[in-house]
Design an enzyme around this catalytic site. Structure first.
Site, short mmCIF file in Angstrom:
data_model
loop_
_atom_site.label_atom_id
_atom_site.label_comp_id
_atom_site.label_asym_id
_atom_site.label_seq_id
_atom_site.Cartn_x
_atom_site.Cartn_y
_atom_site.Cartn_z
N SER A 264 0.96 -1.24 0.26
CA SER A 264 -0.10 -0.23 -0.10
C SER A 264 0.70 1.27 -0.16
CB SER A 264 -1.08 -0.07 1.32
OG SER A 264 -0.10 0.33 2.50
N LYS A 265 0.32 2.40 -0.49
CA LYS A 265 0.99 3.60 -0.58
C LYS A 265 1.49 3.98 0.75
CE LYS A 265 0.68 8.05 -3.01
NZ LYS A 265 -0.25 9.08 -3.62
#
Length: 496
Positions: A264-265
């Site tokens: 995930s970012k």
């Protein structure tokens, strides 16, 4: 050709200072460092800062601080002086600064001019608008977009035109190489088109600059993330055009989230140093990074850096993605904390204490750490667990009563406990001695009836270590003060 076996191993980490030092870059640094140390080779740090608009000095400082925190020192570079190399304040205290692409413009110009002179590169005058129109047309026709070669064979530049870029004349051939992790890999050069290698003679692009850097720095092995795999055939073509030897390549697996999708970012952009701020040990982070894509021969999971240096092998690096599990990192961190001597844990807590380290009694702090060490997950949660030792928190008087024991009975038990504590000499405040002197009261009132209100009185909490352990650390005066405070609290609730 690949590097001869007898060549000294030379590897590099080449981050861009355009963002935080994150987990993926740190893992790449570790694998390169381990490989170099195993083979008696050199680990080189090179800052790829040719993107002047996006390169930020703060991010360069973070790279140096992060590597220093992990203990991954590099082996050469310009002699380190903060003034001569414009290096911002950092915790890095080595002898060398990193190499920087921004200081190597003359080398890139030399090789760009050589390719132009030999007809292996050319100036391109196509505007961005023309290139975008060409790209959209190719996509509409179902063809892979690539440069159509409009300027490739120009004998003279268009009248009044200014070169937009320098392009490489890409040979129409297959590019094959052996990856140390993935085996034989083949790319079709026909799909690449004539690639842009520089904006002008003083502004090379990444794939060209890195090739010049690697040959100048005698890099024998390029160990980097799988996301760089599409860059490899381009760099091999440049190497061949310039007559350079090709290094060996190893592309590490991607780091995935727990759902086995791309990380995930939130995690991908998290600075590695955020884990330092949260109280993770560098030993644990190193250990965790090593197991992101590599597996040891046995079942052991807890390794020191020295042990990893002996155990590590690229042959046991997996091809598939490596899962980033923060719960595993936390477990590993707790295991490394348990391995540290109590005095060392106490010393490392200095950045996690609410007040200046000098304001804490060292001997007292060490005793608290000895009791709480095995419950610590990070250094950052030390005060969450043990803060009551230093300052009794506020608590509700109702917490003092055990099950159906009423306030009057609780007050009576606490008064008896206070008398026992008051009667003890300081030498009797070991846990065994305390257990012995409280034995009759526990027999009379029940274990929970005595130890529960004592626990709350000395910690202000329902969950804490054994109250006798706490009392043995607080000792006589502070324990009495806290028990008397508890008695006053419960007295205020009794209705006569």
């Amino acid at each position: 050709m690949t590097p001869a076996e007898e060549k000294p191993v030379r590897v590099r980490l080449a981050p861009s200072p355009t963002g935080h030092l994150h987990v993926g870059t740190a893992r790449t640094a570790l694998f390169n460092w381990l490989f170099a140390r195993q083979h008696g080779g050199s680990f080189i740090l090179r800052i790829e800062d040719t993107d002047k608009e996006r390169s930020v000095q703060e991010y360069e400082r973070e790279i140096l601080d992060g590597l220093a925190w992990l203990g991954l020192s590099w082996d050469e570079g310009p002699v380190y002086t903060a003034t001569s190399h414009k290096l911002p304040a950092t915790s890095y205290k080595g002898n060398y600064g990193p190499y920087r692409q921004s200081e190597r413009t003359a080398r890139y110009r030399h090789y760009l001019q050589a390719l132009l002179d030999e007809g292996k590169a050319y100036y391109c005058y196509c505007t961005k608008e023309a290139l975008e129109a060409e790209r959209e047309l190719m996509l509409a026709d179902g063809r892979p977009p690539k440069y159509g070669g409009h300027c490739r064979n120009l004998s003279l530049p268009p009248s009044g035109a200014i070169p937009e870029t320098i392009r490489f004349k890409t040979p129409e051939a297959e590019i094959e190489f052996k990856d140390m992790i993935r085996g034989k890999i083949t790319f079709d050069g026909n799909l690449l088109g004539d690639m842009v290698i520089a904006k002008n003679l003083d502004t090379p692009l990444y794939n060209f600059a890195v090739v010049v850097d690697d040959v100048d720095m005698r890099i024998t092995h390029v160990i980097r993330g799988e996301d760089h795999l599409p860059n490899t055939p381009k760099q091999i073509l440049f190497q061949r055009a310039l007559g350079f030897a090709e290094p060996a390549y190893a592309h590490l697996p991607l780091i995935l989230g727990k759902n086995r999708e791309k990380m995930s970012k939130r995690h991908a952009e998290t600075s590695l140093l955020e884990y330092r701020t949260r109280g993770y040990l560098p030993e644990a982070v190193i250990n965790f990074l090593a197991l992101l894509g590599w597996h040891p021969q046995g079942d052991e999971e807890i390794f020191s850096l020295d042990a990893l240096t002996k155990e590590f092998s690229l042959k046991r690096v997996q091809k598939g993605g490596a899962v980033f599990d923060e719960e595993k990192l936390e477990w590993m961190n707790a295991a490394h904390i348990k391995r540290l001597p109590v005095e060392e844990v106490a010393a490392r807590l200095k950045d996690f204490l609410p007040h200046a380290e000098a304001s804490y009694d060292r001997q007292f702090l060490v005793k608290v750490v000895a009791l709480e060490r095995d419950r610590l997950k990070t250094l950052g949660n030390f005060f969450e667990l043990a803060g009551f030792f230093f300052e009794l928190p506020e608590y509700d008087s109702g917490l003092l009563t055990w099950q159906d024991t009423g306030p009057l009975k609780t007050k009576e038990i606490l008064e008896k406990a206070a008398r026992i504590i008051e009667s003890l000499p300081p030498s009797e405040f070991g846990k065994e001695s305390l257990a012995r002197v409280f034995e009759d009261l526990v027999q009379e009132e029940g274990r929970g009836g005595v130890l529960w209100p004592l626990r709350v009185a000395v910690s202000g909490r329902a969950a804490s270590p054994d109250p006798l352990d706490i009392i043995s650390i607080l000792e006589k005066d502070e324990t009495l003060r806290r028990v008397r405070t508890a008695i006053q609290k419960i007295e205020s609730t009794i209705v006569l």
